[in-house]
Write a protein that holds these residues in place. Structure first.
Motif, PDB file in Angstrom:
ATOM      1  N   TRP A  30       0.854  -1.181   0.000  1.00  0.00           N
ATOM      2  CA  TRP A  30       0.000   0.000   0.000  1.00  0.00           C
ATOM      3  C   TRP A  30       0.890   1.231   0.000  1.00  0.00           C
ATOM      4  O   TRP A  30       1.823   1.338   0.796  1.00  0.00           O
ATOM      5  CB  TRP A  30      -0.908   0.027   1.234  1.00  0.00           C
ATOM      6  N   GLN A  47      -2.600  -2.821   8.329  1.00  0.00           N
ATOM      7  CA  GLN A  47      -2.745  -3.734   7.196  1.00  0.00           C
ATOM      8  C   GLN A  47      -3.013  -5.139   7.726  1.00  0.00           C
ATOM      9  O   GLN A  47      -2.538  -5.523   8.796  1.00  0.00           O
ATOM     10  CB  GLN A  47      -1.471  -3.742   6.348  1.00  0.00           C
ATOM     11  N   LYS A  55      -5.700  -8.599   0.648  1.00  0.00           N
ATOM     12  CA  LYS A  55      -4.998  -7.840   1.675  1.00  0.00           C
ATOM     13  C   LYS A  55      -5.750  -6.522   1.896  1.00  0.00           C
ATOM     14  O   LYS A  55      -6.118  -5.856   0.928  1.00  0.00           O
ATOM     15  CB  LYS A  55      -3.552  -7.554   1.250  1.00  0.00           C
ATOM     16  N   LEU A  57      -6.415  -2.703   4.014  1.00  0.00           N
ATOM     17  CA  LEU A  57      -5.798  -1.549   4.671  1.00  0.00           C
ATOM     18  C   LEU A  57      -6.878  -0.819   5.440  1.00  0.00           C
ATOM     19  O   LEU A  57      -7.889  -0.412   4.872  1.00  0.00           O
ATOM     20  CB  LEU A  57      -5.157  -0.608   3.642  1.00  0.00           C
TER      21      LEU A  57
END
Length: 356
Positions: A30, A47, A55, A57
């Motif tokens: 990210w 995260q 995944k 955030l």
């Protein structure tokens, strides 16, 4: 995407997801910009790997931040890269943050500041209203500063009332209000509409005492140095104590009357002087009727006397002949009457020439 802060200023969490291709292994990062990788930060970023292909955030927004672009950067083992991005905007409704008291008291002639502390993204426009109308600045008395504070210099009783502050974000048509009841405390001021009334005796009268002040003043009436004897008959006081009525005035009611007002901020009084005037003695109805009858009788006698002297007729003639027994005198015709009588006779014309 917009991230909306709660009215209480608590953090709001935004979850961004990116799915990896199931056939290609890649490393996901990210990024805030092309060269700044996002790291976990307490209360800010977190995260988390959901599974092998997802995944997330977590972004916590607890303060204003400029619009920003967040990127998800994926790089495969072969060196191929792929990037997705999302634009993050933080907004907040207009919210009052402090000094939200809805009732404020001030002393007359003091300087007053009414704050309107409000936050919002973007920052709201602040306008003060009174009686449903926007307050217009009045040099030397009313003014509003850039931070939304309303200033009243030398506040007076006339400035008391309900005020409200409106915070407005035009681009989203969002607004919030804060009402403030302003109370002004002041010593009493007393006045009469007139100070030297002249009232006729035997009549009724009343005096009204006009009083301003807050808290509500207590009213006392005096005649000279003594309290007015409020007996409910001769002297009557209104329910609010501002009007004194006096019935059947006489000379003893004349003199000074004082209206005295007092509250916790001071006292004041004013005095009037009552003069009682005697009622002028008018002519009674019987006297007027007698005068009218006398005038009428004199007129009739004058007319009758004229008739008696010229025509030997009328009421006097009747009294002379029927009551006193006198004989009616012969009426002497005037020359003009004889002429009229002669002319009225018929003339005979002799057509034969011989006098008749």
């Amino acid at each position: 995407m917009m991230l909306k802060m709660s009215p209480q200023g608590c953090s709001v969490i935004l979850v961004l997801l990116l799915t990896k291709s199931a056939s290609v292994e890649a490393t996901i990062k990210w990024m805030i910009s092309d060269d700044e990788e996002i790291e976990d930060e307490e209360g800010r970023y977190k995260q988390k790997d959901i599974d092998e292909s997802v995944k997330s955030l977590y972004v916590t927004a607890s303060r204003f931040e400029p619009d920003r672009v967040i990127q998800c950067h994926a790089e495969s083992e072969s060196g191929e890269t792929s990037t997705a991005q999302i634009k993050l905007r933080i907004i907040q409704k207009p919210t009052f943050v402090k000094d939200v008291a809805t009732r404020k008291e001030f002393t007359a002639d003091s300087m007053v500041k009414l704050p309107c502390d409000v936050v919002g993204i973007p920052h709201p426009q602040v306008t003060w209203y009174r009686y449903g109308m926007a307050i217009t600045p009045l040099p030397g008395h009313l003014s509003a500063s850039a931070d939304g504070t309303l200033t009243i210099e030398k506040i007076q009783l006339s400035d008391a009332g309900m005020y409200y502050c409106m915070a407005y974000i035009r681009e989203r048509n969002e607004m919030a209000y804060k009402n403030v009841s302003v109370i002004v405390n002041a010593a009493p001021i007393v006045r009469f509409n007139y100070t030297n009334p002249n009232i006729t005796s035997k009549s009724n009268t009343s005096f009204t005492c006009f009083v301003t002040g807050h808290p509500e003043p207590q009213i006392t009436w005096k005649k000279g140095d003594e309290k007015v004897p409020l007996d409910g008959q001769k002297y009557v006081l209104s329910a609010n104590g501002l009007e004194l009525s006096i019935t059947e005035l006489d000379k003893s009611d004349a003199g000074e009357y004082t209206c005295h007002a007092v509250n916790s901020y001071g006292e004041h009084n004013t005095t009037l002087f009552l003069q009682v005037i005697d009622v002028p003695q008018g002519v009674g109805a019987g006297v007027v009727t007698g005068i009218i009858l006398l005038v009428l009788l004199v007129t009739l006698l004058a007319v009758d006397l004229t008739c008696y002297r010229t025509r030997r007729r009328g009421f006097l003639m009747y009294l002379a002949t029927h009551v006193l027994g006198q004989s009616a005198p012969r009426v002497k015709l005037e020359d003009t009457d004889l002429k009229k009588e002669t002319m009225a006779k018929s003339h005979v014309v002799n057509i034969s020439g011989i006098d008749a």
